[in-house]
Design a protein around this motif. Structure first.
Motif, PDB file in Angstrom:
ATOM      1  N   ARG A 162      -0.131   1.791 -11.071  1.00  0.00           N
ATOM      2  CA  ARG A 162       0.527   1.456  -9.796  1.00  0.00           C
ATOM      3  C   ARG A 162      -0.427   1.597  -8.616  1.00  0.00           C
ATOM      4  O   ARG A 162      -0.379   0.830  -7.677  1.00  0.00           O
ATOM      5  N   ARG A 163      -1.306   2.581  -8.683  1.00  0.00           N
ATOM      6  CA  ARG A 163      -2.266   2.797  -7.584  1.00  0.00           C
ATOM      7  C   ARG A 163      -3.175   1.579  -7.393  1.00  0.00           C
ATOM      8  O   ARG A 163      -3.589   1.287  -6.275  1.00  0.00           O
ATOM      9  N   ARG A 200       3.518   0.898 -14.335  1.00  0.00           N
ATOM     10  CA  ARG A 200       3.629   2.189 -13.630  1.00  0.00           C
ATOM     11  C   ARG A 200       2.345   3.003 -13.744  1.00  0.00           C
ATOM     12  O   ARG A 200       1.991   3.735 -12.829  1.00  0.00           O
ATOM     13  N   THR A 244       0.827  -1.204   0.000  1.00  0.00           N
ATOM     14  CA  THR A 244       0.000   0.000   0.000  1.00  0.00           C
ATOM     15  C   THR A 244       0.862   1.255   0.000  1.00  0.00           C
ATOM     16  O   THR A 244       0.596   2.214  -0.723  1.00  0.00           O
ATOM     17  N   GLN A 297      -1.352  -0.783  -5.289  1.00  0.00           N
ATOM     18  CA  GLN A 297      -1.362  -0.301  -3.909  1.00  0.00           C
ATOM     19  C   GLN A 297      -2.726  -0.534  -3.252  1.00  0.00           C
ATOM     20  O   GLN A 297      -2.802  -0.883  -2.070  1.00  0.00           O
ATOM     21  N   LEU A 298      -3.795  -0.365  -4.010  1.00  0.00           N
ATOM     22  CA  LEU A 298      -5.129  -0.670  -3.480  1.00  0.00           C
ATOM     23  C   LEU A 298      -5.276  -2.155  -3.172  1.00  0.00           C
ATOM     24  O   LEU A 298      -5.918  -2.534  -2.184  1.00  0.00           O
ATOM     25  N   ALA A 344       3.923   1.327  -0.971  1.00  0.00           N
ATOM     26  CA  ALA A 344       4.957   1.171  -2.006  1.00  0.00           C
ATOM     27  C   ALA A 344       6.343   1.356  -1.401  1.00  0.00           C
ATOM     28  O   ALA A 344       7.187   2.073  -1.930  1.00  0.00           O
TER      29      ALA A 344
END
Length: 197
Positions: A175-176, A172, A110, A179-180, A112
């Protein structure tokens, strides 16, 4: 997130897990005496799926040597822990550390967190050792432990590959989303700790 904050976050996750109930997939596993049972077991436990995929996702976020080094560290130290479990060597707090590994890896994804490859491998290897030990203790003395561990290692590697594949596919640009996914993994880990999952 700074490295010291990340370490504190992981420490808090481990402390929360010390007061938790056991991971359900480590109780009454059924057959633990064949290659097929070992291959199936990681695919049947939510804690396994979360951790194995998390290792792959985090490795994909890191990139470079981590893509192979972190999964290799997990599989290698998981097998070492399994051998000690088969041998009956006692290790304290196995189940709490397993649950802490879910939350910790989820939080590391989350945020990173970008640890050096060697430090990440040590952390992942530590968690893997406890996972392996839990499974080694499940194998009856009369069972074919080597066959079970071989199947278990293969399934573990496949789940790592799934996490790596998802992480690389996101790239990239997305990427979020990775993280989620890490946040979801941490939430599942917390749910297992409090008994909500």
């Amino acid at each position: 997130m700074t490295r010291s904050k990340s370490i504190r976050l992981a420490f808090v996750a481990i402390m929360l897990a010390t007061a938790c109930k056991p991971a359900l997939s480590h109780i009454g596993v059924g057959s633990a005496n064949s290659f097929a049972a070992g291959l199936a077991h990681p695919l049947l436990g939510l804690d396994h799926i979360m951790v194995m995929v998390a290792v792959g996702l985090w490795a994909a976020l890191k990139g470079g040597r981590a893509i192979w080094a972190w999964p290799a560290a997990f599989v290698g130290l998981m097998l070492a822990g399994g051998v000690l479990g088969i041998a009956g060597v006692p290790v304290p707090v196995v189940l709490p550390v397993i649950l802490a590994s879910i939350v910790s890896l989820g939080l590391l994804i989350t945020a990173a967190v970008d640890l050096p490859v060697a430090i990440g491998a040590v952390l992942i290897g530590l968690f893997a050792f406890f996972h392996g030990h839990a499974h080694g203790t499940e194998i009856p003395e009369t069972a074919g432990g080597l066959e079970y561990l071989t199947g278990f290692a293969l399934a573990t590697a496949l789940l790592h590959c799934a996490g790596i594949g998802l992480g690389l596919l996101a790239g990239r640009r997305f990427r979020r989303l990775v993280q989620l996914a890490g946040a979801a993994i941490a939430a599942v880990g917390l749910g297992l700790i409090v008994g909500a999952v």
